[in-house]
Design an enzyme around this catalytic site. Structure first.
Site, PDB file in Angstrom:
ATOM      1  N   TYR A  73      -4.257   8.612  -6.590  1.00 36.01           N
ATOM      2  CA  TYR A  73      -3.378   7.606  -5.983  1.00 36.01           C
ATOM      3  C   TYR A  73      -3.862   7.250  -4.584  1.00 36.01           C
ATOM      4  CZ  TYR A  73       1.039   5.407  -4.537  1.00 36.01           C
ATOM      5  OH  TYR A  73       1.998   4.520  -4.077  1.00 36.01           O
TER       6      TYR A  73
ATOM      7  N   LYS B   6      -5.190   3.636  -2.979  1.00 30.72           N
ATOM      8  CA  LYS B   6      -4.536   2.995  -1.839  1.00 30.72           C
ATOM      9  C   LYS B   6      -5.464   2.901  -0.627  1.00 30.72           C
ATOM     10  CE  LYS B   6      -0.544   2.141  -3.734  1.00 30.72           C
ATOM     11  NZ  LYS B   6      -0.098   0.743  -3.968  1.00 30.72           N
TER      12      LYS B   6
ATOM     13  N   SER C 204       0.860  -1.174   0.000  1.00 30.49           N
ATOM     14  CA  SER C 204       0.000   0.000   0.000  1.00 30.49           C
ATOM     15  C   SER C 204       0.903   1.232   0.000  1.00 30.49           C
ATOM     16  CB  SER C 204      -0.933  -0.035   1.207  1.00 30.49           C
ATOM     17  OG  SER C 204      -1.774   1.096   1.252  1.00 30.49           O
TER      18      SER C 204
END
Length: 279
Positions: A147, A151, A133
């Site tokens: 992004y 995650k 992660s």
């Protein structure tokens, strides 16, 4: 012991380092990537190494790669979901197509591979699913909305998956690296949007310049991260969540303190929302 490791995104960066560390520890490794020549170049050659072509966004690729691993080694003990990329930029300037592409790679990529591997691990009644992660999956910040979304989704997926597969002897581990000297900020891995909104133009220029200048100067050593990951994965009870790097620890501590403060800020009001039951 995790005898056979299946690693995605092993053509360069952290994936290559994890593959090399697993081989050095005496394990057998299935190293995968979209370009098998780059994987071989990045990892090297070994009798204990199988290099397989894999685009994590392609479910049929995932099934074929897992089949190749079983045909060669007979089992998969550790899956490392490492492949990923980075679409940077302010939210309004990231196109819908790029936002979806970010989630497709960083969330659905690991989903595809894990879906293909879990039947093998269930049959074995053992296994470890490691998912790389990021601190961006713990705490969001400007310029990383796509992004961070991918995650954060990975974090929620693994937290929910963990109790489902634990009865079959399958463990899970989330790795949240801080800033490591990987290739994430290289042009091959990072996609910057073309400036289109004047309000963001100057801040975009400053941020892109700063990040490009940071590339190759990050404090974290990915080879050390890889060795530490092998060490943790070899334990009988590996951590469910591992912040990798001093900066990562700081991020988790700040987020934990923020959540506690937010929970306490309106405790009385939040606790007063139930029906008034008439007895």
């Amino acid at each position: 012991m995790c005898r056979v490791w299946f690693i995605t995104g092993a053509g360069r960066g952290l994936g290559s380092d994890i593959a090399k560390a697993a081989l050095a520890a005496g394990y057998k490794v299935v190293a995968t990537g979209r370009n098998i020549d780059k994987v071989t170049q990045g990892v090297g050659e070994s009798a204990d190494l199988l290099v397989v072509k894999l685009d994590v966004t392609n479910p049929s690729d995932a099934e074929s790669a897992v089949k190749a691993a079983i045909d060669r080694f007979g089992r998969i003990d550790a899956l490392v979901n490492n492949a990923g990329n980075f679409y940077a930029g302010f939210f309004e300037e990231i196109s819908p197509e790029d936002f979806r592409a970010q989630v497709e790679t960083n969330l659905f990529g690991p989903v595809n591979i894990t879906r293909a591997v879990l039947p093998v691990m269930r049959a074995q009644r053992s296994g470890l699913v490691v998912t790389i992660s990021s601190t961006a999956g713990i705490s969001g910040q400007e310029f990383v909305s796509a992004y961070a979304a991918s995650k954060f989704a990975v974090e929620g997926w693994i937290e929910s998956l963990a109790p489902e597969i634990a009865p079959f002897g399958i463990r899970t581990m989330l790795v949240e690296p801080g800033f490591f000297r990987t290739e994430l900020l290289t042009e091959e891995s990072t996609n910057y949007p073309k400036p289109s909104i004047n309000d963001y133009a100057e801040k975009t220029r400053q941020t892109v310049t700063a990040w490009k200048g940071m590339n190759g100067l990050q404090g974290g050593d990915p080879a050390r991260l890889a060795k530490a990951l092998i060490q943790l994965a070899s334990q009988d009870d590996p951590p469910f969540r591992w912040p990798a790097g001093a900066d990562a620890i700081g991020t988790l501590e700040r987020k934990a303190n923020d959540l506690l403060a937010q929970a306490n800020a309106y405790r009385d009001l939040s606790s007063s929302l139930a029906f008034d039951e008439v007895i």
